[in-house]
Design a protein around this motif. Structure first.
Motif, PDB file in Angstrom:
ATOM      1  N   TRP A 132       1.318  12.851 -76.053  1.00  0.00           N
ATOM      2  CA  TRP A 132       2.382  11.950 -76.491  1.00  0.00           C
ATOM      3  C   TRP A 132       3.204  11.477 -75.294  1.00  0.00           C
ATOM      4  O   TRP A 132       3.516  10.290 -75.178  1.00  0.00           O
ATOM      5  N   ARG A 133       3.539  12.391 -74.410  1.00  0.00           N
ATOM      6  CA  ARG A 133       4.389  12.068 -73.266  1.00  0.00           C
ATOM      7  C   ARG A 133       3.686  11.152 -72.261  1.00  0.00           C
ATOM      8  O   ARG A 133       4.333  10.380 -71.570  1.00  0.00           O
ATOM      9  N   THR A 134       2.370  11.225 -72.184  1.00  0.00           N
ATOM     10  CA  THR A 134       1.640  10.411 -71.220  1.00  0.00           C
ATOM     11  C   THR A 134       1.057   9.137 -71.829  1.00  0.00           C
ATOM     12  O   THR A 134       0.273   8.454 -71.175  1.00  0.00           O
ATOM     13  N   THR A 135       1.440   8.825 -73.058  1.00  0.00           N
ATOM     14  CA  THR A 135       1.020   7.574 -73.688  1.00  0.00           C
ATOM     15  C   THR A 135       2.181   6.589 -73.582  1.00  0.00           C
ATOM     16  O   THR A 135       3.300   6.892 -73.985  1.00  0.00           O
ATOM     17  N   HIS A 136       1.890   5.415 -73.037  1.00  0.00           N
ATOM     18  CA  HIS A 136       2.923   4.414 -72.801  1.00  0.00           C
ATOM     19  C   HIS A 136       2.503   3.078 -73.392  1.00  0.00           C
ATOM     20  O   HIS A 136       1.351   2.677 -73.272  1.00  0.00           O
ATOM     21  N   VAL A 158       3.979  -0.720 -72.889  1.00  0.00           N
ATOM     22  CA  VAL A 158       4.924  -1.436 -72.047  1.00  0.00           C
ATOM     23  C   VAL A 158       4.723  -2.935 -72.218  1.00  0.00           C
ATOM     24  O   VAL A 158       3.593  -3.430 -72.146  1.00  0.00           O
ATOM     25  N   VAL A 159       5.818  -3.633 -72.440  1.00  0.00           N
ATOM     26  CA  VAL A 159       5.815  -5.091 -72.454  1.00  0.00           C
ATOM     27  C   VAL A 159       6.639  -5.533 -71.255  1.00  0.00           C
ATOM     28  O   VAL A 159       7.788  -5.113 -71.097  1.00  0.00           O
ATOM     29  N   THR A 160       6.031  -6.334 -70.410  1.00  0.00           N
ATOM     30  CA  THR A 160       6.754  -6.898 -69.280  1.00  0.00           C
ATOM     31  C   THR A 160       6.907  -8.400 -69.499  1.00  0.00           C
ATOM     32  O   THR A 160       6.460  -8.928 -70.522  1.00  0.00           O
ATOM     33  N   THR A 161       7.493  -9.064 -68.561  1.00  0.00           N
ATOM     34  CA  THR A 161       7.660 -10.511 -68.665  1.00  0.00           C
ATOM     35  C   THR A 161       6.347 -11.263 -68.491  1.00  0.00           C
ATOM     36  O   THR A 161       6.277 -12.446 -68.802  1.00  0.00           O
ATOM     37  N   GLN A 162       5.284 -10.559 -68.030  1.00  0.00           N
ATOM     38  CA  GLN A 162       4.013 -11.232 -67.787  1.00  0.00           C
ATOM     39  C   GLN A 162       2.831 -10.669 -68.555  1.00  0.00           C
ATOM     40  O   GLN A 162       1.795 -11.319 -68.648  1.00  0.00           O
ATOM     41  N   ARG A 163       2.956  -9.444 -69.096  1.00  0.00           N
ATOM     42  CA  ARG A 163       1.802  -8.832 -69.762  1.00  0.00           C
ATOM     43  C   ARG A 163       2.230  -7.707 -70.691  1.00  0.00           C
ATOM     44  O   ARG A 163       3.357  -7.234 -70.659  1.00  0.00           O
ATOM     45  N   VAL A 164       1.250  -7.282 -71.503  1.00  0.00           N
ATOM     46  CA  VAL A 164       1.391  -6.100 -72.351  1.00  0.00           C
ATOM     47  C   VAL A 164       0.460  -5.044 -71.770  1.00  0.00           C
ATOM     48  O   VAL A 164      -0.714  -5.320 -71.508  1.00  0.00           O
ATOM     49  N   MET A 165       0.996  -3.841 -71.563  1.00  0.00           N
ATOM     50  CA  MET A 165       0.200  -2.753 -70.993  1.00  0.00           C
ATOM     51  C   MET A 165       0.230  -1.568 -71.944  1.00  0.00           C
ATOM     52  O   MET A 165       1.266  -1.259 -72.529  1.00  0.00           O
ATOM     53  N   ALA A 166      -0.909  -0.897 -72.055  1.00  0.00           N
ATOM     54  CA  ALA A 166      -0.988   0.361 -72.788  1.00  0.00           C
ATOM     55  C   ALA A 166      -1.730   1.350 -71.903  1.00  0.00           C
ATOM     56  O   ALA A 166      -2.787   1.025 -71.349  1.00  0.00           O
ATOM     57  N   ARG A 167      -1.161   2.532 -71.757  1.00  0.00           N
ATOM     58  CA  ARG A 167      -1.769   3.589 -70.948  1.00  0.00           C
ATOM     59  C   ARG A 167      -1.743   4.869 -71.755  1.00  0.00           C
ATOM     60  O   ARG A 167      -0.744   5.186 -72.400  1.00  0.00           O
ATOM     61  N   GLU A 168      -2.841   5.616 -71.694  1.00  0.00           N
ATOM     62  CA  GLU A 168      -2.874   6.909 -72.374  1.00  0.00           C
ATOM     63  C   GLU A 168      -3.846   7.835 -71.677  1.00  0.00           C
ATOM     64  O   GLU A 168      -4.735   7.391 -70.963  1.00  0.00           O
ATOM     65  N   LEU A 185      -5.986  13.910 -68.353  1.00  0.00           N
ATOM     66  CA  LEU A 185      -6.983  14.087 -67.305  1.00  0.00           C
ATOM     67  C   LEU A 185      -7.789  12.815 -67.082  1.00  0.00           C
ATOM     68  O   LEU A 185      -8.070  12.430 -65.957  1.00  0.00           O
ATOM     69  N   THR A 186      -8.168  12.189 -68.166  1.00  0.00           N
ATOM     70  CA  THR A 186      -8.877  10.911 -68.111  1.00  0.00           C
ATOM     71  C   THR A 186      -7.937   9.851 -68.653  1.00  0.00           C
ATOM     72  O   THR A 186      -7.586   9.865 -69.824  1.00  0.00           O
ATOM     73  N   ARG A 187      -7.495   8.944 -67.802  1.00  0.00           N
ATOM     74  CA  ARG A 187      -6.547   7.906 -68.200  1.00  0.00           C
ATOM     75  C   ARG A 187      -7.305   6.638 -68.590  1.00  0.00           C
ATOM     76  O   ARG A 187      -8.299   6.287 -67.964  1.00  0.00           O
ATOM     77  N   THR A 188      -6.825   6.004 -69.621  1.00  0.00           N
ATOM     78  CA  THR A 188      -7.348   4.702 -70.007  1.00  0.00           C
ATOM     79  C   THR A 188      -6.173   3.740 -70.112  1.00  0.00           C
ATOM     80  O   THR A 188      -5.043   4.149 -70.375  1.00  0.00           O
TER      81      THR A 188
END
Length: 174
Positions: free
Chosen positions: A78-82, A84-94, A97-100
């Protein structure tokens, strides 16, 4: 502090930064409380036996494995899932050990919608659906304050890139 500062462009600002809603931690907390309760109860039951030390060690190991697997791992996930909406893009990170991750440029987003059922409405979260130039829409589950995130993302998608009204991040919720 905005996430991820090192991945942002010079003229890019974080508008929204969210972790999944805390409701996904309810089951891990219940498992933690039940595990501790059962282990303490069983430890009290075997205290009068001669083999109590072995039983206590076994209970500690078993309880530790259950707590790590069903409580600590979901908490770290849960803590390492993000989201994020920026002024130029939408990002999702989760991932731990293996990040996507996925980045969607604002120019590629065709539509944004949200959906939430009764339970999601009670908790104040929901699913954000972003339709882009890809084949199928991307769904981001358990976004806190999904209606507000939806409206901010919609505003960003329809913003005029020539306007210089981004001196500071306008809203950043965690």
């Amino acid at each position: 502090m905005a996430y991820p500062d090192d991945l942002l462009g010079d003229d890019e600002y974080v508008v929204v930064h969210k972790h999944p809603h805390w409701k996904i931690l309810v089951f891990p907390v219940v498992v933690f409380l039940l595990t501790v309760g059962v282990c303490v109860y069983l430890a009290a039951l075997v205290q009068d036996f001669s083999w109590r030390s072995i039983a206590w060690i076994a209970l500690a190991v078993l309880g530790g494995v259950v707590i790590i697997w069903f409580t600590l791992v979901p908490l770290v996930r849960w803590r390492t899932t993000h989201f994020v909406v920026t002024t130029q893009r939408v990002m999702a990170r989760e991932g731990v050990l293996t990040r996507t991750g996925i980045d969607i440029p604002m120019s590629r987003i065709n539509s944004v919608r949200f959906q939430h059922g009764l339970i999601d409405r009670v908790f104040g979260c929901g699913t954000l659906v972003v339709e882009s130039a890809s084949d199928e829409p991307l769904e981001f589950d358990d976004i806190p304050q999904v209606e507000r995130v939806h409206s901010l993302l919609y505003r960003e998608v329809n913003a005029d890139p020539d306007d210089d009204y981004y001196p500071q991040p306008r809203w950043e919720g965690r």
